[in-house]
Design an enzyme around this catalytic site. Structure first.
Site, PDB file in Angstrom:
ATOM      1  CE  LYS A  24      -3.798  -2.468   2.123  1.00  9.77           C
ATOM      2  NZ  LYS A  24      -4.489  -2.925   3.331  1.00  9.77           N
TER       3      LYS A  24
ATOM      4  CG  ASP B 162      -9.893  -0.676   4.317  1.00  5.98           C
ATOM      5  OD1 ASP B 162      -9.754  -1.132   3.163  1.00  5.98           O
ATOM      6  OD2 ASP B 162      -9.113  -0.920   5.240  1.00  5.98           O
TER       7      ASP B 162
ATOM      8  CD  GLN C  15      -3.631  -4.441   6.523  1.00  4.19           C
ATOM      9  OE1 GLN C  15      -3.730  -3.422   5.838  1.00  4.19           O
ATOM     10  NE2 GLN C  15      -3.952  -5.634   6.046  1.00  4.19           N
TER      11      GLN C  15
HETATM   12  N1  GUN Z   1      -6.733  -7.211   5.916  1.00  2.00           N
HETATM   13  C1  GUN Z   1      -6.838  -7.983   4.823  1.00  2.00           C
HETATM   14  N2  GUN Z   1      -7.326  -7.254   3.792  1.00  2.00           N
HETATM   15  C2  GUN Z   1      -7.528  -6.015   4.258  1.00  2.00           C
HETATM   16  C3  GUN Z   1      -8.019  -4.819   3.669  1.00  2.00           C
HETATM   17  O1  GUN Z   1      -8.378  -4.744   2.499  1.00  2.00           O
HETATM   18  N3  GUN Z   1      -8.081  -3.749   4.494  1.00  2.00           N
HETATM   19  C4  GUN Z   1      -7.718  -3.805   5.799  1.00  2.00           C
HETATM   20  N4  GUN Z   1      -7.830  -2.701   6.526  1.00  2.00           N
HETATM   21  N5  GUN Z   1      -7.260  -4.878   6.362  1.00  2.00           N
HETATM   22  C5  GUN Z   1      -7.172  -5.986   5.602  1.00  2.00           C
END
Ligand code: GUN
Length: 287
Positions: A52, A119, A96
């Site tokens: 990211k 998200d 996350q």
């Molecule tokens: N953990 C696994 N995939 C994701 C995601 O797309 N966003 C977040 N915040 N955590 C994750």
């Protein structure tokens, strides 16, 4: 032989357009910024977070990371989120997942301002998705919808079977497909006869987390296959939830792993950060 849906290429195209959008915003004095919070030392999360930050760099999005100790308490986590909600220069907040077991992820998500919820996991965003309002759509479902659009796969009247009922993928994806006029079934670990459902599906979306779970005998000829899984096989290679080699022979369209849905998830996160920056600087914002 199936058409391979190239998520890597499409994601690249989307990121290139976002880079131009980001340059435009900067000319207006708007500097899009994402704040990422990670708690503890989950190895997979570290990989996701790194990709990211790389995508942000490439597009020109500013990026702040908060690595918190495994032992942090809920109040401390929520306080950090609240301080980021109030920080004007932060446009998007990403917490996350997963979190250590002693923390309640839903309480934490609820604390994120819906205006910065890139998200799409807060109750406000999910509620708006269900009710059909403009909102942040969570990144994997949004990426899958973009792939349908790119390959001109019309969902109207189609039987879509989603395997997996997670809050991150299965449930929001079902809402997106429904909004595009599909007839949607969500299957899960307690579904009685999975094959009975998958066999009649025009589109199967696999989000289970088990390598080669979806096999050719479970599917009808001409099916569209979307593979959301990311697993490691015995040789340590990244594979999806679908037995690609065999399923490809009967499918009309199929996403590969890697190079399918995965890159689209990150591209759509970047899209949501740019959208957040634009909306927060509009006088007549919808948020
Ligand atoms: N953990 C696994 N995939 C994701 C995601 O797309 N966003 C977040 N915040 N955590 C994750």
């Amino acid at each position: 032989m199936a058409t391979i849906m190239n998520g890597k290429e499409l994601a690249k195209k989307i990121r290139e357009n976002l880079k131009k959008d980001c340059e435009e915003l900067k000319k207006q004095g708007i500097h899009p910024k994402l704040a990422v919070i990670m708690v503890g030392n989950n190895a997979a999360s570290k990989v996701y977070v790194k990709s990211k930050s790389k995508a942000c760099d490439e597009i020109g999005i500013e990026y702040e990371e908060y690595f918190l100790e495994e032992t942090i308490c809920q109040e401390e986590l929520n306080q950090l989120i609240k301080s980021l909600n109030n920080k004007r220069e932060v446009n998007g907040i990403l917490l996350q997942s997963p979190l250590p077991k002693h923390l309640d992820i839903n309480r934490a998500f609820k604390t994120i301002s819906y205006r910065k919820d890139v998200d799409g996991f807060t109750p406000s965003s999910v509620g708006k998705l269900v009710m059909g309002g403009d909102t942040f759509i969570s990144c994997t479902p949004y990426g899958v919808m973009k792939m349908f659009e790119e390959y001109h796969i019309d969902l109207t009247g189609k039987e879509v079977v989603i395997i997996g009922r997670s809050n991150i993928v299965g449930k929001p994806l079902a809402q997106c497909c429904l909004a595009n006029n599909a007839t949607v079934t969500i299957c899960h670990s307690r579904t009685k006869d999975l094959k009975e459902h998958t066999k009649r599906a025009d589109i199967v979306i696999a989000a289970i987390g088990k390598a080669k779970f979806v096999t050719k005998d479970m599917l009808k000829e001409g099916v569209v296959i979307i593979d959301v899984g990311i697993n490691r096989n015995e040789e340590g290679k990244i594979v999806g939830d679908v037995d690609f080699e065999n399923v490809e022979k009967i499918a009309s369209y199929i996403t590969p792993v890697p190079g399918g849905v995965g890159p689209m998830t990150i591209a759509m996160l970047m899209n949501n950060v740019i959208k957040a920056a634009k909306e927060q600087n509009k006088e007549d914002s919808i948020f």
